[in-house]
Design an enzyme around this catalytic site. Structure first.
Site, PDB file in Angstrom:
ATOM      1  N   ILE A  32       0.850  -1.204   0.000  1.00  0.00           N
ATOM      2  CA  ILE A  32       0.000   0.000   0.000  1.00  0.00           C
ATOM      3  C   ILE A  32       0.887   1.257   0.000  1.00  0.00           C
ATOM      4  O   ILE A  32       0.547   2.262  -0.632  1.00  0.00           O
ATOM      5  CB  ILE A  32      -0.970  -0.004   1.205  1.00  0.00           C
ATOM      6  CG1 ILE A  32      -1.806  -1.300   1.227  1.00  0.00           C
ATOM      7  CG2 ILE A  32      -1.883   1.218   1.201  1.00  0.00           C
ATOM      8  CD1 ILE A  32      -2.677  -1.528   0.005  1.00  0.00           C
ATOM      9  N   PRO A 203      11.702  -0.484  18.074  1.00  0.00           N
ATOM     10  CA  PRO A 203      11.745  -1.443  16.963  1.00  0.00           C
ATOM     11  C   PRO A 203      12.113  -0.755  15.644  1.00  0.00           C
ATOM     12  O   PRO A 203      12.828  -1.330  14.816  1.00  0.00           O
ATOM     13  CB  PRO A 203      10.318  -2.003  16.916  1.00  0.00           C
ATOM     14  CG  PRO A 203       9.787  -1.804  18.298  1.00  0.00           C
ATOM     15  CD  PRO A 203      10.414  -0.523  18.785  1.00  0.00           C
ATOM     16  N   CYS A 395     -15.490 -17.339 -14.312  1.00  0.00           N
ATOM     17  CA  CYS A 395     -14.710 -18.495 -14.759  1.00  0.00           C
ATOM     18  C   CYS A 395     -15.394 -19.795 -14.335  1.00  0.00           C
ATOM     19  O   CYS A 395     -16.361 -20.202 -14.957  1.00  0.00           O
ATOM     20  CB  CYS A 395     -13.279 -18.384 -14.251  1.00  0.00           C
ATOM     21  SG  CYS A 395     -12.143 -19.334 -15.268  1.00  0.00           S
ATOM     22  N   HIS A 523     -11.894 -13.577 -16.072  1.00  0.00           N
ATOM     23  CA  HIS A 523     -11.950 -13.016 -14.710  1.00  0.00           C
ATOM     24  C   HIS A 523     -12.075 -11.494 -14.766  1.00  0.00           C
ATOM     25  O   HIS A 523     -11.060 -10.793 -14.759  1.00  0.00           O
ATOM     26  CB  HIS A 523     -10.664 -13.372 -13.949  1.00  0.00           C
ATOM     27  CG  HIS A 523     -10.558 -14.812 -13.586  1.00  0.00           C
ATOM     28  ND1 HIS A 523     -11.066 -15.323 -12.420  1.00  0.00           N
ATOM     29  CD2 HIS A 523     -10.001 -15.845 -14.241  1.00  0.00           C
ATOM     30  CE1 HIS A 523     -10.820 -16.623 -12.364  1.00  0.00           C
ATOM     31  NE2 HIS A 523     -10.172 -16.963 -13.461  1.00  0.00           N
ATOM     32  N   GLU A 525     -12.747  -9.492 -12.539  1.00  0.00           N
ATOM     33  CA  GLU A 525     -12.249  -8.839 -11.316  1.00  0.00           C
ATOM     34  C   GLU A 525     -10.841  -8.278 -11.481  1.00  0.00           C
ATOM     35  O   GLU A 525     -10.477  -7.310 -10.809  1.00  0.00           O
ATOM     36  CB  GLU A 525     -12.309  -9.789 -10.112  1.00  0.00           C
ATOM     37  CG  GLU A 525     -11.372 -11.000 -10.135  1.00  0.00           C
ATOM     38  CD  GLU A 525     -11.966 -12.230 -10.827  1.00  0.00           C
ATOM     39  OE1 GLU A 525     -12.855 -12.065 -11.666  1.00  0.00           O
ATOM     40  OE2 GLU A 525     -11.503 -13.351 -10.523  1.00  0.00           O
TER      41      GLU A 525
HETATM   42  N1  GLN Z   1     -11.111 -24.991 -13.105  1.00  0.00           N
HETATM   43  C1  GLN Z   1     -11.703 -24.315 -14.194  1.00  0.00           C
HETATM   44  C2  GLN Z   1     -10.819 -24.369 -15.439  1.00  0.00           C
HETATM   45  O1  GLN Z   1      -9.664 -24.675 -15.340  1.00  0.00           O
HETATM   46  C3  GLN Z   1     -11.975 -22.880 -13.827  1.00  0.00           C
HETATM   47  C4  GLN Z   1     -10.733 -22.086 -13.610  1.00  0.00           C
HETATM   48  C5  GLN Z   1     -10.984 -20.780 -12.903  1.00  0.00           C
HETATM   49  O2  GLN Z   1     -12.046 -20.573 -12.348  1.00  0.00           O
HETATM   50  N2  GLN Z   1     -10.002 -19.915 -12.893  1.00  0.00           N
HETATM   51  O3  GLN Z   1     -11.294 -24.100 -16.519  1.00  0.00           O
END
Ligand code: GLN
Length: 547
Positions: A32, A203, A395, A523, A525
């Site tokens: 951070i 410290p 995913c 993903h 995120e």
């Molecule tokens: N295990 C699943 C795959 O390999 C999903 C992977 C994940 O969610 N990153 O396709």
């Protein structure tokens, strides 16, 4: 015409370096400090990137257990990195590269491979100079590849750790080489003693002494404390540790990490850094950050989001997912609370867990590997579909959504993923292994990693959410939707709304007759930022609050 020597001078414009080390104990938030420093520089228009030097021996964090090490963060170029890179990208909103993540394991494996190739001509290979030289090359390479004015370098671990020593030696050598173009920051802890009612600086003094033994005199000290730090303590640290007074930066615990850059800037960090690094005067503008923090502080309403993962209660294992949910919530002026749903308990019909599923406002099924708790996740998806509860699959969460639909709507009772059916008992792998030839960036591993484009079909929710036809998102998976089933799914209300440009890979799916049941093979995120929440998360939360 510009005189030759000026062209030369401009071409030689040196990159500046800011090194961040930590002392006293771990978990004080070096990441951070590094991220906030970089965010301040970036707000003044300085081109900045952040890199992480990790002292552990794994070649990369890709194979490390999320139990021990938190999530694996994936970059555009497919690098699997430490979760700190996620913090970096969230704070500076600049895509980083593989070169920004280096471990001792990688350094040694490269040096040893070169030794086998005979590069060292029979010489003795030593930590100093060979390992340190390699680390230095990596730091300079990252600066060059990222093409920045300032590279912030975080050294993992705590000063005094055996495995961290080569990195401190690199800092010493680089200071010698780059002189005033390099500053080092050291983060320490001021423990609070209840009985005597005071914050202790010893410290910190000892930690700085340890740094000095490695030949390093820090330019900045960041003092972390859980209570307000009196001025006289800051002065004392400056005196004992031989640091200028305005270079001792109080780092008091705050309720949101996004407040940290504001705190540092309030203390004048931008200006002090400009002086120390000989940068032109910096005009920092952190208005976006203060708007965000205001929003965070003002929100009173809370919604609870179910997270049906595997590593329950382990925030770090789903750090980017949680940050993406929070950012989307703040965008709409809501606080979000994570309710962990244990899908193994759902499998056992545990009343309390089923009650939780009922009470949450929406559910996220995040990424994951292996078949633990899978049947429970499928039940979660079924519940969300039938009860019209907002569902966002990431995913693995998209694969679960497809399996549930196949079993309960298409009546394919043995539908599953090849991943969960090692004994090959099922004839219906609606999710199957990605054929090898599509693993374009395959190197060693077998995963499809990094950013790939997807095309969004007209008239779908996904297209509306993104407001674009072509998108790029980060992946990390081995399995994919089996195209043999596409037609049957689509004919029954399961829309394939995003596909790869060659039409081969399914990227986003959605249930037509549902307020929000959308999932992605990628993903999202990893691309969500606090100041720019990801559209899928943003609309997921919108669907909940507008329900
Ligand atoms: N295990 C699943 C795959 O390999 C999903 C992977 C994940 O969610 N990153 O396709």
């Amino acid at each position: 015409m510009t005189p030759y020597f000026i062209v030369q001078f401009l071409a030689m414009k040196e990159t500046k370096f800011v090194f961040v080390t930590g002392g006293v104990c771990s978990s004080l938030g070096k990441g951070i400090v590094a991220s906030s420093t970089a965010a301040i520089l970036k707000s003044a228009g300085v081109k900045v990137a952040i890199m992480k030097l990790d002292p552990y021996l794994n070649v990369d964090p890709g194979t490390m257990s999320p139990f021990q090490h938190g999530e694996v963060f994936v970059l555009d170029d497919g690098a699997e990195t430490d979760l700190d890179l996620g913090h970096y990208e969230r704070f500076i909103d600049t895509p980083l590269q593989k070169s920004c993540s280096v471990t001792t394991g990688r350094i040694y494996s490269e040096v040893l491979a070169e030794e086998r190739e005979g590069k060292y001509l029979g010489g003795t290979i030593q930590v100093v100079p060979h390992i340190t030289q390699k680390i230095q090359e990596k730091v300079e390479l990252a600066a060059k590849k990222m093409d920045v004015d300032v590279l912030v370098v975080e050294i993992g671990g705590t000063v005094g750790d055996i495995e961290g020593e080569p990195f401190l030696e690199v800092l010493r050598q680089m200071k010698r080489k780059h002189g005033e173009n390099l500053v080092s920051m050291h983060l320490t802890l001021l423990p609070w003693l209840q009985a005597s009612g005071e914050l202790k600086t010893k410290p910190t003094q000892i930690s700085v002494r340890t740094l000095r033994m490695a030949g390093i005199q820090p330019d900045f000290i960041f003092a972390r404390a859980d209570v307000k730090i009196p001025k006289k303590i800051l002065k004392k640290i400056a005196f004992f540790c031989d640091v200028e007074e305005d270079c001792v930066i109080p780092s008091e615990t705050v309720s949101s990490i996004y407040e940290v850059p504001l705190r540092y800037e309030k203390f004048g960090l931008g200006e002090t850094l400009a002086r120390k690094l000989h940068l032109e005067q910096l005009k920092c503008n952190l208005d976006d950050w203060s708007d965000l923090v205001d929003k965070i502080k003002r929100t009173k309403k809370t919604i609870s989001i179910g997270l049906a993962g595997k590593y329950n209660e382990l925030d770090d294992a789903y750090l980017s997912v949680i940050e993406a949910i929070k950012a989307a919530g703040f965008h709409h002026g809501w606080k979000t609370e994570i309710e962990w749903i244990d899908t193994e308990k759902i499998e056992e019909n545990d009343a309390e867990e089923l009650q939780k599923l009922e009470s949450v406002a929406g559910v996220v099924v995040p990424g994951g590997f292996g078949n633990r708790g899978i049947e429970g996740k499928i039940r979660v998806a079924q519940y969300c579909r039938e009860q019209k509860k907002p569902y966002l699959g990431l995913c693995l969460g998209s694969q679960i959504m497809a399996i549930e639909f196949a079993r309960n709507i298409l009546n394919i009772k043995d539908a599953t993923s090849e991943e969960f059916d090692e004994e090959k008992k099922s004839k219906n792998h609606v999710i199957h292994f990605i054929p090898e030839q599509r693993n374009i960036r395959k190197k060693g591993g077998t995963m499809r990693l990094g950013a790939y484009p997807a095309i969004l079909k007209k008239g779908t929710k996904a297209r509306k959410i993104y407001g674009a036809e072509e998108i790029s998102e980060r992946h990390r998976h081995r399995f994919e939707f089996n195209n043999a089933y596409r037609e049957e799914f689509e004919a029954n209300g399961f829309r394939i709304s995003g596909i790869s440009p060659d039409h081969e890979l399914v990227e986003i799916v959605e249930i037509e007759d549902h307020p929000f049941m959308i999932a992605s093979q990628f993903h999202p995120e990893f691309l969500s930022r606090p100041l720019r929440p990801h559209p899928l998360f943003r609309e997921f939360i919108r669907a909940i609050i507008e329900k």
